[in-house]
Design an enzyme around this catalytic site. Structure first.
Site, PDB file in Angstrom:
ATOM      1  N   CYS A 199      26.108 -33.615   1.044  1.00 45.33           N
ATOM      2  CA  CYS A 199      26.254 -33.802   2.484  1.00 45.33           C
ATOM      3  C   CYS A 199      27.701 -33.488   2.851  1.00 45.33           C
ATOM      4  O   CYS A 199      28.627 -34.018   2.229  1.00 45.33           O
ATOM      5  CB  CYS A 199      25.907 -35.237   2.866  1.00 45.33           C
ATOM      6  SG  CYS A 199      26.054 -35.556   4.641  1.00 45.33           S
ATOM      7  N   HIS A 210      16.754 -34.193   5.515  1.00 46.69           N
ATOM      8  CA  HIS A 210      18.132 -34.695   5.401  1.00 46.69           C
ATOM      9  C   HIS A 210      18.813 -34.679   6.775  1.00 46.69           C
ATOM     10  O   HIS A 210      19.464 -35.659   7.173  1.00 46.69           O
ATOM     11  CB  HIS A 210      18.905 -33.822   4.397  1.00 46.69           C
ATOM     12  CG  HIS A 210      20.347 -34.168   4.254  1.00 46.69           C
ATOM     13  ND1 HIS A 210      20.875 -34.733   3.114  1.00 46.69           N
ATOM     14  CD2 HIS A 210      21.400 -34.025   5.112  1.00 46.69           C
ATOM     15  CE1 HIS A 210      22.170 -34.937   3.286  1.00 46.69           C
ATOM     16  NE2 HIS A 210      22.512 -34.509   4.489  1.00 46.69           N
ATOM     17  N   GLU A 211      18.649 -33.558   7.506  1.00 44.11           N
ATOM     18  CA  GLU A 211      19.279 -33.456   8.832  1.00 44.11           C
ATOM     19  C   GLU A 211      18.617 -34.422   9.823  1.00 44.11           C
ATOM     20  O   GLU A 211      19.302 -35.018  10.662  1.00 44.11           O
ATOM     21  CB  GLU A 211      19.206 -32.025   9.351  1.00 44.11           C
ATOM     22  CG  GLU A 211      19.849 -30.973   8.456  1.00 44.11           C
ATOM     23  CD  GLU A 211      21.247 -31.330   7.997  1.00 44.11           C
ATOM     24  OE1 GLU A 211      21.962 -32.048   8.717  1.00 44.11           O
ATOM     25  OE2 GLU A 211      21.628 -30.896   6.892  1.00 44.11           O
ATOM     26  N   HIS A 249      20.150 -37.722   9.723  1.00 44.08           N
ATOM     27  CA  HIS A 249      21.431 -37.832  10.425  1.00 44.08           C
ATOM     28  C   HIS A 249      21.239 -38.275  11.873  1.00 44.08           C
ATOM     29  O   HIS A 249      22.098 -38.972  12.431  1.00 44.08           O
ATOM     30  CB  HIS A 249      22.165 -36.485  10.417  1.00 44.08           C
ATOM     31  CG  HIS A 249      22.998 -36.251   9.193  1.00 44.08           C
ATOM     32  ND1 HIS A 249      24.055 -37.059   8.858  1.00 44.08           N
ATOM     33  CD2 HIS A 249      22.933 -35.289   8.239  1.00 44.08           C
ATOM     34  CE1 HIS A 249      24.614 -36.607   7.733  1.00 44.08           C
ATOM     35  NE2 HIS A 249      23.943 -35.542   7.332  1.00 44.08           N
TER      36      HIS A 249
END
Ligand code: ZN
Length: 203
Positions: free
Chosen positions: A108, A150-151, A154
């Site tokens: 990351c 993963h994004e 966020h």
């Protein structure tokens, strides 16, 4: 990665900063219609390139909004084994359904110096808006599905270390750089054999 190209770009926001560790607000139709919208997206994609990522979310560069982009156009230094996939912007994305599970090494840009061996669903069906505010859906699998999830995290203030199931699955970049010296099957059989940019059915 820091060069002339990054000097005019917003800096990265790092693990621990309050703005990164909380849910982000939805993008409105007015936001998309605003004059600065194209520039915001362009800046986001340029940050991803300049900082060497294969995905980046708006809060990582100080933009509080449910927006991210992802894409691999060639060989990425941090994920040399990843297959290319086209640049895509996602606005107000939603994971509609998911199935299966797989493991992969994740890094990351906001968590420098660390890699995590993380399990997530293997296939996802997603919806959202594209860069023009048009509704889109997609079915993703492989490493692109991994990057999307993963994004997506966020946008909810969740960072990769929070997805680690065992603290031993969080490794330093320094150790990742000398995999030849690893003890066999450490920290797990799948982690031992899987290159960054690939997924594994084996833990
Ligand atoms: Zn990240």
């Amino acid at each position: 990665m820091v060069d002339e190209a990054t000097s005019e770009l917003p800096g990265l926001v790092f693990w621990g900063e309050a703005s990164l560790m909380q849910p982000q607000p939805a993008v409105s139709a007015d936001d998309i219609a605003a004059d600065d919208w194209p520039d915001r997206l362009d800046t986001l994609a340029r940050c991803m390139d300049a900082y060497g990522g294969i995905g980046i979310a708006a809060p990582q560069v100080g933009w509080a909004a449910r927006v991210f982009c992802l894409g691999i156009s060639g060989v990425n230094d941090r994920y040399p084994d990843a297959e290319a996939f086209p640049l895509q912007f996602w606005v107000n994305p939603v994971i509609e359904s998911s199935s299966g599970s797989c493991w992969a090494w994740e890094g990351c840009l906001s968590v420098p110096g660390l890699r995590g061996w993380v399990s997530r669903p293997a296939e996802i069906e997603v919806s959202g808006l594209d860069q023009n505010g048009e509704p889109v859906t997609a079915r993703l699998e492989g490493f692109a599905a991994r990057v999307f999830q993963h994004e997506m995290d966020h946008l909810d203030g969740i960072l990769m270390p929070m997805r680690i199931s065992d603290p031993r699955f969080l490794l330093s970049d320094a150790l990742m750089a000398k995999r030849d010296s690893w003890q066999p099957h450490w920290p797990s059989p799948g982690a031992f054999t899987t290159q960054p940019g690939r997924t594994s059915a084996e833990r």
